[in-house]
Write a protein that holds these residues in place. Structure first.
Motif, PDB file in Angstrom:
ATOM      1  N   ARG A 138      -8.278  26.089 -54.930  1.00  0.00           N
ATOM      2  CA  ARG A 138      -9.178  25.962 -53.785  1.00  0.00           C
ATOM      3  C   ARG A 138     -10.059  27.208 -53.692  1.00  0.00           C
ATOM      4  NH1 ARG A 138      -5.634  24.527 -48.667  1.00  0.00           N
ATOM      5  NH2 ARG A 138      -7.685  24.105 -47.754  1.00  0.00           N
ATOM      6  N   ASN A 140     -11.694  30.482 -52.758  1.00  0.00           N
ATOM      7  CA  ASN A 140     -11.103  31.673 -52.142  1.00  0.00           C
ATOM      8  C   ASN A 140     -12.187  32.735 -52.003  1.00  0.00           C
ATOM      9  OD1 ASN A 140      -9.605  33.976 -51.417  1.00  0.00           O
ATOM     10  ND2 ASN A 140      -7.825  33.279 -52.575  1.00  0.00           N
ATOM     11  N   ASP A 239     -14.040  22.909 -46.967  1.00  0.00           N
ATOM     12  CA  ASP A 239     -12.617  22.687 -47.186  1.00  0.00           C
ATOM     13  C   ASP A 239     -11.857  23.362 -46.040  1.00  0.00           C
ATOM     14  OD1 ASP A 239     -10.063  22.374 -48.056  1.00  0.00           O
ATOM     15  OD2 ASP A 239     -10.213  23.754 -49.761  1.00  0.00           O
ATOM     16  N   LYS A 241      -8.767  22.129 -44.844  1.00  0.00           N
ATOM     17  CA  LYS A 241      -7.392  21.665 -44.824  1.00  0.00           C
ATOM     18  C   LYS A 241      -6.436  22.841 -44.652  1.00  0.00           C
ATOM     19  CE  LYS A 241      -8.196  17.617 -47.772  1.00  0.00           C
ATOM     20  NZ  LYS A 241      -7.833  16.938 -49.040  1.00  0.00           N
ATOM     21  N   TRP A 295      -0.743  26.890 -50.696  1.00  0.00           N
ATOM     22  CA  TRP A 295      -1.974  26.237 -50.233  1.00  0.00           C
ATOM     23  C   TRP A 295      -3.199  26.547 -51.123  1.00  0.00           C
ATOM     24  CZ3 TRP A 295       1.013  29.406 -47.042  1.00  0.00           C
ATOM     25  CH2 TRP A 295       0.646  30.764 -47.017  1.00  0.00           C
ATOM     26  N   CYS A 296      -3.017  27.331 -52.200  1.00  0.00           N
ATOM     27  CA  CYS A 296      -4.151  27.601 -53.081  1.00  0.00           C
ATOM     28  C   CYS A 296      -4.488  26.402 -53.957  1.00  0.00           C
ATOM     29  CB  CYS A 296      -3.882  28.829 -53.960  1.00  0.00           C
ATOM     30  SG  CYS A 296      -2.522  28.614 -55.102  1.00  0.00           S
ATOM     31  N   THR A 297      -3.618  25.391 -53.994  1.00  0.00           N
ATOM     32  CA  THR A 297      -3.890  24.181 -54.768  1.00  0.00           C
ATOM     33  C   THR A 297      -4.292  23.070 -53.804  1.00  0.00           C
ATOM     34  OG1 THR A 297      -1.594  23.400 -54.669  1.00  0.00           O
ATOM     35  CG2 THR A 297      -2.207  24.868 -56.491  1.00  0.00           C
ATOM     36  N   PHE A 298      -4.840  21.991 -54.366  1.00  0.00           N
ATOM     37  CA  PHE A 298      -5.300  20.866 -53.561  1.00  0.00           C
ATOM     38  C   PHE A 298      -4.194  19.852 -53.274  1.00  0.00           C
ATOM     39  CE2 PHE A 298      -9.258  22.460 -55.362  1.00  0.00           C
ATOM     40  CZ  PHE A 298     -10.096  22.410 -54.266  1.00  0.00           C
TER      41      PHE A 298
END
Length: 299
Positions: A138, A140, A239, A241, A295-298
């Motif tokens: 995601r 950053n 984004d 989320k 949370w760094c991934t989708f």
């Protein structure tokens, strides 16, 4: 009886010249020569458009039905970067404009030439770094700014953390060296969209030596004529989320991660010219500890 061999019809381009061409053209002129000439004229026209100031954001805004204050400005004289140091009116400091980026090419095509000309008019030596995140994590923004800080040239002594969709319009905005400490250029009372008092973002100036203080501009009263905000939420949604414990962790101060712990690899470094404005694009591969920050991934 008809003859067995018909007489060949005379084509219009036989006898050394075309009957379709104007009689004023030279005898040796042909359709091929005209085609080459048209290609050459088209190339010269494109080159003129590239080198002109027709891409200025003021003209772009007028084309979209927006009003911009003041008449369109002519191209300012721009000395080569190596001559900035020779002109004392430009000052001793050099700014690194750090632009976190991912798939915002429409905004980038407007931002780079507009920002370059804005800083040229203010006689601020600078270089624009486009920090393009090319991994599959995601977006950053903070990590990209840390990478830009580490990768910016040693010839720069202060940085601007700058959103790609926020364009300065007011000539009173100060992009000079922040002698007193970090300086929030797009403070809440000036930002055209984010008016809440705790907002810190958009455009932030910091020297490469101190990070503790935060100052905001004075003497400017409105953000609607001070900045232009390019982001269209209907076309490109942010984004927002919140995954796992991210909602709780986002309000905590991270005293461990940051500038000294960011893990990355610069895949490529490319010097580009956008609308005649120079910039450097860094294709950056960030690393992520999925155990610490899932949370760094989708997913």
């Amino acid at each position: 009886m008809f003859p067995s061999r018909r007489k060949a019809a005379q084509l219009p381009w036989e006898d050394g010249r075309s009957r379709l061409l104007p009689s004023s053209l030279p005898r040796k002129c042909s359709v091929f020569h005209l085609f080459v000439a048209c290609l050459l004229l088209g190339f010269l026209s494109l080159l003129w458009l590239q080198l002109s100031c027709s891409g200025d954001v003021a003209w772009a805004a007028r084309g979209q039905g927006q009003e911009t204050p003041g008449p369109p400005r002519a191209c300012p004289p721009e000395p080569p970067p190596e001559h900035w140091e020779e002109d004392p009116s430009w000052g001793p400091h050099r700014l690194a404009v750090l632009v976190p980026f991912r798939e915002r090419f429409e905004e980038l095509l407007v931002f780079v030439p507009h920002m370059h000309r804005f800083l040229i008019r203010k006689k601020i030596p600078h270089h624009i770094y486009v920090l393009n995140q090319v991994d599959h994590f995601r977006f950053n923004r903070a990590a990209l700014i840390n990478v830009g800080f580490l990768e910016s040239n040693n010839s720069t002594d202060y940085i601007a953390m700058h959103d790609v969709d926020l364009l300065p319009l007011n000539e009173e905005l100060d992009y000079g060296f922040p002698e007193a400490g970090p300086f929030h250029v797009s403070s809440p009372e000036l930002h055209p969209l984010y008016h809440y008092k705790t907002y810190v973002g958009g455009i932030l100036l910091l020297s490469k030596q101190h990070y503790q203080l935060l100052f905001r501009p004075s003497g400017i009263t409105t953000g609607y004529k001070t900045f232009r905000h390019l982001h269209d939420p209907a076309w490109r949604k942010r984004d927002q989320k919140r995954i796992a414990a991210q909602k709780q962790e986002q309000f905590k101060v991270d005293r461990e991660g940051g500038l000294n712990t960011v893990k990355y690899r610069v895949d490529t470094r490319t010097a580009l010219s956008v609308g005649g404005a120079p910039c450097t694009v860094l294709n950056i591969m960030l690393d992520c500890d999925k155990a610490a920050t899932p949370w760094c991934t989708f997913g």
